[in-house]
Design a protein around this motif. Structure first.
Motif, PDB file in Angstrom:
ATOM      1  N   PHE A 184       0.851  -1.190   0.000  1.00 23.10           N
ATOM      2  CA  PHE A 184       0.000   0.000   0.000  1.00 23.10           C
ATOM      3  C   PHE A 184       0.884   1.236   0.000  1.00 23.10           C
ATOM      4  O   PHE A 184       2.116   1.150   0.036  1.00 23.10           O
ATOM      5  CB  PHE A 184      -0.933  -0.003   1.216  1.00 23.10           C
ATOM      6  N   TYR A 185       0.243   2.395  -0.069  1.00 20.73           N
ATOM      7  CA  TYR A 185       0.964   3.659  -0.079  1.00 20.73           C
ATOM      8  C   TYR A 185       0.563   4.460   1.166  1.00 20.73           C
ATOM      9  O   TYR A 185      -0.544   4.312   1.697  1.00 20.73           O
ATOM     10  CB  TYR A 185       0.673   4.441  -1.358  1.00 20.73           C
ATOM     11  N   LEU A 186       1.461   5.319   1.598  1.00 20.88           N
ATOM     12  CA  LEU A 186       1.266   6.006   2.872  1.00 20.88           C
ATOM     13  C   LEU A 186       1.840   7.410   2.777  1.00 20.88           C
ATOM     14  O   LEU A 186       2.926   7.613   2.211  1.00 20.88           O
ATOM     15  CB  LEU A 186       1.963   5.215   3.992  1.00 20.88           C
ATOM     16  N   GLN A 187       1.113   8.369   3.318  1.00 21.26           N
ATOM     17  CA  GLN A 187       1.582   9.753   3.359  1.00 21.26           C
ATOM     18  C   GLN A 187       2.214  10.018   4.721  1.00 21.26           C
ATOM     19  O   GLN A 187       1.580   9.839   5.753  1.00 21.26           O
ATOM     20  CB  GLN A 187       0.414  10.730   3.123  1.00 21.26           C
ATOM     21  N   ILE A 188       3.503  10.369   4.727  1.00 22.52           N
ATOM     22  CA  ILE A 188       4.222  10.670   5.966  1.00 22.52           C
ATOM     23  C   ILE A 188       4.843  12.058   5.824  1.00 22.52           C
ATOM     24  O   ILE A 188       4.813  12.647   4.730  1.00 22.52           O
ATOM     25  CB  ILE A 188       5.303   9.604   6.247  1.00 22.52           C
ATOM     26  N   PRO A 189       5.428  12.607   6.894  1.00 23.75           N
ATOM     27  CA  PRO A 189       6.016  13.965   6.794  1.00 23.75           C
ATOM     28  C   PRO A 189       7.049  14.087   5.687  1.00 23.75           C
ATOM     29  O   PRO A 189       7.190  15.159   5.087  1.00 23.75           O
ATOM     30  CB  PRO A 189       6.643  14.155   8.183  1.00 23.75           C
ATOM     31  N   GLU A 190       7.800  13.008   5.413  1.00 19.66           N
ATOM     32  CA  GLU A 190       8.823  13.097   4.373  1.00 19.66           C
ATOM     33  C   GLU A 190       8.237  13.009   2.969  1.00 19.66           C
ATOM     34  O   GLU A 190       8.932  13.269   1.990  1.00 19.66           O
ATOM     35  CB  GLU A 190       9.838  11.957   4.538  1.00 19.66           C
ATOM     36  N   GLY A 191       6.979  12.639   2.852  1.00 22.05           N
ATOM     37  CA  GLY A 191       6.350  12.523   1.548  1.00 22.05           C
ATOM     38  C   GLY A 191       5.590  11.219   1.418  1.00 22.05           C
ATOM     39  O   GLY A 191       5.343  10.493   2.393  1.00 22.05           O
ATOM     40  N   LEU A 192       5.262  10.887   0.168  1.00 24.34           N
ATOM     41  CA  LEU A 192       4.512   9.671  -0.106  1.00 24.34           C
ATOM     42  C   LEU A 192       5.493   8.499  -0.207  1.00 24.34           C
ATOM     43  O   LEU A 192       6.546   8.603  -0.831  1.00 24.34           O
ATOM     44  CB  LEU A 192       3.745   9.812  -1.413  1.00 24.34           C
ATOM     45  N   VAL A 193       5.152   7.378   0.437  1.00 26.42           N
ATOM     46  CA  VAL A 193       6.013   6.202   0.399  1.00 26.42           C
ATOM     47  C   VAL A 193       5.222   4.982  -0.054  1.00 26.42           C
ATOM     48  O   VAL A 193       4.016   4.893   0.172  1.00 26.42           O
ATOM     49  CB  VAL A 193       6.659   5.911   1.782  1.00 26.42           C
ATOM     50  N   GLU A 194       5.921   4.091  -0.739  1.00 25.25           N
ATOM     51  CA  GLU A 194       5.384   2.788  -1.099  1.00 25.25           C
ATOM     52  C   GLU A 194       5.796   1.806  -0.007  1.00 25.25           C
ATOM     53  O   GLU A 194       6.976   1.649   0.273  1.00 25.25           O
ATOM     54  CB  GLU A 194       5.929   2.331  -2.444  1.00 25.25           C
ATOM     55  N   VAL A 195       4.847   1.122   0.594  1.00 21.24           N
ATOM     56  CA  VAL A 195       5.122   0.226   1.721  1.00 21.24           C
ATOM     57  C   VAL A 195       4.777  -1.202   1.301  1.00 21.24           C
ATOM     58  O   VAL A 195       3.682  -1.466   0.794  1.00 21.24           O
ATOM     59  CB  VAL A 195       4.323   0.622   2.978  1.00 21.24           C
ATOM     60  N   THR A 196       5.720  -2.113   1.532  1.00 22.55           N
ATOM     61  CA  THR A 196       5.498  -3.546   1.310  1.00 22.55           C
ATOM     62  C   THR A 196       5.770  -4.250   2.629  1.00 22.55           C
ATOM     63  O   THR A 196       6.823  -4.045   3.232  1.00 22.55           O
ATOM     64  CB  THR A 196       6.436  -4.097   0.229  1.00 22.55           C
ATOM     65  N   GLY A 197       4.838  -5.061   3.078  1.00 22.02           N
ATOM     66  CA  GLY A 197       4.992  -5.694   4.384  1.00 22.02           C
ATOM     67  C   GLY A 197       4.658  -7.165   4.355  1.00 22.02           C
ATOM     68  O   GLY A 197       3.963  -7.656   3.453  1.00 22.02           O
ATOM     69  N   ALA A 198       5.163  -7.858   5.358  1.00 25.11           N
ATOM     70  CA  ALA A 198       4.890  -9.286   5.496  1.00 25.11           C
ATOM     71  C   ALA A 198       4.952  -9.651   6.969  1.00 25.11           C
ATOM     72  O   ALA A 198       5.711  -9.054   7.738  1.00 25.11           O
ATOM     73  CB  ALA A 198       5.874 -10.119   4.700  1.00 25.11           C
ATOM     74  N   SER A 199       4.154 -10.638   7.339  1.00 27.65           N
ATOM     75  CA  SER A 199       4.194 -11.123   8.715  1.00 27.65           C
ATOM     76  C   SER A 199       5.354 -12.089   8.874  1.00 27.65           C
ATOM     77  O   SER A 199       5.768 -12.744   7.929  1.00 27.65           O
ATOM     78  CB  SER A 199       2.873 -11.806   9.075  1.00 27.65           C
ATOM     79  N   ILE A 200       5.903 -12.186  10.090  1.00 28.70           N
ATOM     80  CA  ILE A 200       7.093 -12.986  10.371  1.00 28.70           C
ATOM     81  C   ILE A 200       6.662 -14.353  10.875  1.00 28.70           C
ATOM     82  O   ILE A 200       5.896 -14.462  11.845  1.00 28.70           O
ATOM     83  CB  ILE A 200       7.987 -12.279  11.402  1.00 28.70           C
ATOM     84  N   HIS A 201       7.150 -15.401  10.214  1.00 32.26           N
ATOM     85  CA  HIS A 201       6.797 -16.769  10.558  1.00 32.26           C
ATOM     86  C   HIS A 201       8.046 -17.633  10.564  1.00 32.26           C
ATOM     87  O   HIS A 201       9.065 -17.268   9.964  1.00 32.26           O
ATOM     88  CB  HIS A 201       5.795 -17.330   9.539  1.00 32.26           C
ATOM     89  N   PRO A 202       7.995 -18.816  11.178  1.00 24.55           N
ATOM     90  CA  PRO A 202       9.138 -19.746  11.130  1.00 24.55           C
ATOM     91  C   PRO A 202       9.370 -20.235   9.706  1.00 24.55           C
ATOM     92  O   PRO A 202       8.501 -20.127   8.830  1.00 24.55           O
ATOM     93  CB  PRO A 202       8.720 -20.899  12.055  1.00 24.55           C
ATOM     94  N   SER A 203      10.536 -20.810   9.475  1.00 19.91           N
ATOM     95  CA  SER A 203      10.910 -21.267   8.143  1.00 19.91           C
ATOM     96  C   SER A 203      10.050 -22.433   7.657  1.00 19.91           C
ATOM     97  O   SER A 203       9.970 -22.680   6.465  1.00 19.91           O
ATOM     98  CB  SER A 203      12.394 -21.692   8.120  1.00 19.91           C
ATOM     99  N   ASN A 204       9.404 -23.162   8.589  1.00 21.76           N
ATOM    100  CA  ASN A 204       8.563 -24.290   8.168  1.00 21.76           C
ATOM    101  C   ASN A 204       7.156 -23.850   7.781  1.00 21.76           C
ATOM    102  O   ASN A 204       6.279 -24.670   7.561  1.00 21.76           O
ATOM    103  CB  ASN A 204       8.505 -25.338   9.277  1.00 21.76           C
ATOM    104  N   ASP A 205       6.926 -22.539   7.724  1.00 24.18           N
ATOM    105  CA  ASP A 205       5.609 -22.024   7.340  1.00 24.18           C
ATOM    106  C   ASP A 205       5.785 -20.988   6.231  1.00 24.18           C
ATOM    107  O   ASP A 205       5.542 -19.790   6.437  1.00 24.18           O
ATOM    108  CB  ASP A 205       4.917 -21.394   8.563  1.00 24.18           C
ATOM    109  N   PRO A 206       6.278 -21.413   5.032  1.00 23.09           N
ATOM    110  CA  PRO A 206       6.553 -20.437   3.973  1.00 23.09           C
ATOM    111  C   PRO A 206       5.294 -19.746   3.445  1.00 23.09           C
ATOM    112  O   PRO A 206       5.370 -18.635   2.946  1.00 23.09           O
ATOM    113  CB  PRO A 206       7.225 -21.293   2.889  1.00 23.09           C
TER     114      PRO A 206
END
Length: 705
Positions: free
Chosen positions: A143-165
């Motif tokens: 998604f995209y987000l407006q912050i004080p420095e300007g517009l940013v493109e944000v990519t995120g993922a949840s953290i899981h163990p290696s046995n749960d790709p």
């Protein structure tokens, strides 16, 4: 009247024709506008698809790297321990890998933990909780987000163990986000990729469209699905319809053909290459790189760049390892060289000083002189090895093939080496008889073959304290080669040291090697000689039992009469009869040495200080029996002087005495016509042996001495 009735008809025909063409023109004009509208619409749709595909490709590396990091067990542990040092050493160093401006981590409670950011990002806790709520459901978000420095493109993922790709088996242990500023730098780079002009629009801005331009608009939505901005892509569309009246039908046909061709070549020249680029970026597939190189245009250049980048990475790794090894070898070699040179020099200098400044008995003087002599020989051996390796590296040495009596060669080496074994050393030397001896002379470089065998056999004797050393050969007719083997009962070599035993400047660091000394060049020179003759070399060794060195050379017979081993008879020393010797030597100390060595015999000595003087004395003294010719002299060197002497007095025997001591120098001296040669430093026994041989030769020729 008829004329009057005809004229209106002609006018009517012209008018009716004009009306027809006017109607046709407006019909075609309307049709052209409709086609123009359709072309613009379809092209913009294609352009929109292309832009969306490019945006997906641009974000793909981030998603791949993000999935790798968020399915990492150590990252899961970090969300529990909050080990900042681990984070900074691993995740924190990946800012350049992501080509991002912000890396942020949130814990399982969706609270900010730590972040790494470029100098352009000052904000810390920028991710809305709603974005993490979405990650609980889907695992990955963009998604995209407006912050004080300007517009940013944000990519995120949840953290899981290696046995749960797939991020479905376990609950998230935390959340990791990557953000990039959508600034002018980002827009400039994407303009190059998309070959478009890009404008940033607010959510309420109205598009201002121009003529001959196509547009694509990308809505930038936040995590709530609301549009917070737009990116408008513009590209020139150089298709003109204004002047189509005279070529309207032709343009229509070309357009239809163009659509069909576009469908075919768009898949061939755009879709397939982009798919290959995706595979390369995702997996580094070499086959995909090869296929990409087989395309045309810019995609082929991209394939070449991928290949070059892969090769450069491999070369950098190799160069790094080679540089590290080179530095280590250089330091080791210099230290070893310093030690090996200073050791004999210390003995020479020390014992010479004792002889000059201390009152010594005759026995002590003899003992000290033997030490000085041995140290001098060791020093000459070190210098010879360095010169030989230098010549090998500069390709100044080449095989000198000739006919070799292999049985006689082995027998001669055995007799020569056997007498050098100290009587106090309990080591025996044996020759292994070949099951099928060579019945014809072989074609080989006799000098180098002997040197290789001597190096291996003397090495075996040197490192064997007790037992035996054996050597011999076997002919392998199937592989058309001769296999030589040298076996000893020495201490053996462990597997680790066998890996570099033939490398230059490398020695096995143990008590035996330290005691034996040397620079570690002997086996390297031996290997170079074997490979120069077209063979290979190998080692089999077991610690505590001994070693077997083997090497091969190609088998090539000289088809002549069969050979037989001739027994070597002992040679009696020549009588010490007075005869005349010309010593051509420009160095006063070397001449003094010759004079002192042979003063015990009743010989007449004449000196020449350069090559020209040696020629004049040789031609003007008919009673001259022998010339000891230095090779390197002023005015005229030894080779030039020999040529002039032999032209007038071919029967006069000339012996070279030189500081050049390599096998190639020996071959050159023999080919030049010298009777023999002596290497410096001059050995007293070898000098007298050479004089005796000259005396014997003169008697055989019936010359008075």
């Amino acid at each position: 009247m008829k004329l009057k009735n005809t004229y209106p008809k002609i006018l009517l025909l012209i008018f009716s024709s004009s009306i027809f063409f006017i109607l046709l023109y407006f019909s075609l004009y309307y049709y052209t506008k409709q086609v123009e509208k359709q072309v613009y619409t379809s092209t913009e749709l294609q352009y929109n698809n292309e832009v969306n595909m490019l945006l997906q490709m641009d974000n793909k590396p981030i998603q791949v790297a993000l999935n790798n990091d968020t399915n990492w067990d150590e990252f899961v542990n970090f969300t529990k321990t909050a080990d900042a040092h681990w984070y900074n050493e691993t995740i924190g160093n990946e800012l350049n890998i992501y080509k991002a401006d912000y890396l942020g981590t949130y814990d399982i409670n969706k609270k900010f933990m730590i972040r790494t950011a470029s100098s352009r990002m000052k904000s810390s806790d920028i991710i809305p909780k709603h974005a993490m709520d979405q990650l609980d459901e889907v695992g990955n978000v963009k998604f995209y987000l407006q912050i004080p420095e300007g517009l940013v493109e944000v990519t995120g993922a949840s953290i899981h163990p290696s046995n749960d790709p797939l991020k479905k088996k376990t609950k998230p242990f935390g959340y990791f986000f990557v953000a990039r500023l959508i600034d002018q730098k980002y827009i400039d780079e994407f303009e190059k990729i998309s070959k478009s002009e890009i404008r940033f629009l607010t959510s309420n801005s109205i598009q201002n469209k121009g003529t001959h331009t196509i547009y694509a608009v990308v809505n930038l939505q936040d995590c709530f699905g609301e549009t917070i901005g737009k990116l408008q892509f513009e590209r020139k569309f150089e298709v003109y319809f204004e002047n189509m009246l005279n070529i309207l039908y032709l343009i229509f046909v070309v357009f239809v053909i163009n659509i069909l061709v576009n469908l075919f070549y768009t898949r061939k020249l755009v879709y397939l290459p982009l798919e290959l680029i995706t595979r390369v970026l995702e997996t580094g597939n070499k086959k995909a790189i090869k296929e990409l190189k087989s395309t045309h245009g810019e995609f082929r250049n991209i394939g070449l760049l991928f290949e070059e980048n892969t090769n450069q990475k491999q070369e950098l790794v190799k160069a790094k390892l080679k540089a590290e090894e080179s530095d280590r070898l250089k330091s080791s070699f210099l230290a070893n060289l310093s030690h090996e040179i200073r050791t004999p020099m210390n003995a020479i200098s020390g014992f010479t000083d004792l002889m000059l400044n201390t009152k010594l008995s005759h026995e002590e003087q003899i003992e000290y002189l033997k030490v000085v002599d041995k140290s001098g020989r060791n020093l000459v051996s070190i210098i010879d090895d360095l010169i030989e390796m230098s010549k090998i590296d500069s390709n100044q040495i080449a095989p000198n093939y000739s006919q070799v009596d292999l049985e006689a060669c082995i027998s001669e080496l055995y007799e020569t080496i056997r007498i050098t074994i100290p009587k106090s050393k309990p080591v025996e030397l044996f020759v292994i008889q070949a099951p099928e001896p060579a019945v014809y002379p072989i074609i080989a470089d006799e000098t180098k073959l002997k040197q290789v065998l001597v190096n291996f056999v003397t090495n075996g004797i040197k490192y064997t304290d007790k037992g035996k050393v054996t050597f011999g050969y076997v002919i392998d007719p199937k592989k058309n080669e001769i296999v030589f083997s040298i076996r000893d009962t020495g201490p053996g070599i462990d597997a680790k040291n066998q890996e570099f035993i033939f490398d230059r400047f490398k020695r096995i660091e143990n008590d035996a090697s330290i005691k034996a000394g040397g620079l570690g060049l002997g086996l390297a020179i031996t290997k170079a000689y074997v490979e120069m003759m077209g063979g290979s070399i190998s080692l089999s060794s077991e610690v505590g039992k001994g070693s077997v060195f083997s090497f091969t050379i190609p088998l090539k017979y000289a088809e002549v009469q069969k050979i037989s081993v001739k027994q070597v008879k002992a040679r009696k020393a020549a009588e010490h009869e007075a005869f005349t010797i010309l010593i051509a030597e420009d160095d006063n100390i070397n001449y003094l040495l010759f004079q002192k060595i042979i003063q015990s015999r009743n010989y007449n000595i004449i000196r020449a200080v350069n090559g020209l003087e040696a020629v004049e004395i040789s031609l003007n003294n008919p009673d001259l029996d022998l010339v000891l010719m230095d090779i390197k002299m002023p005015i005229m060197n030894g080779f030039e002087a020999l040529e002039k002497v032999k032209a007038i007095r071919p029967e006069l025997l000339v012996v070279a005495q030189t500081a050049y001591a390599s096998s190639d120098d020996e071959d050159r001296i023999k080919k030049a016509g010298f009777f023999g040669y002596l290497t410096k430093p001059i050995n007293r026994e070898k000098l007298f042996e050479m004089i005796d041989e000259v005396l014997k030769n003169n008697k055989a020729d019936g010359r008075a001495t």
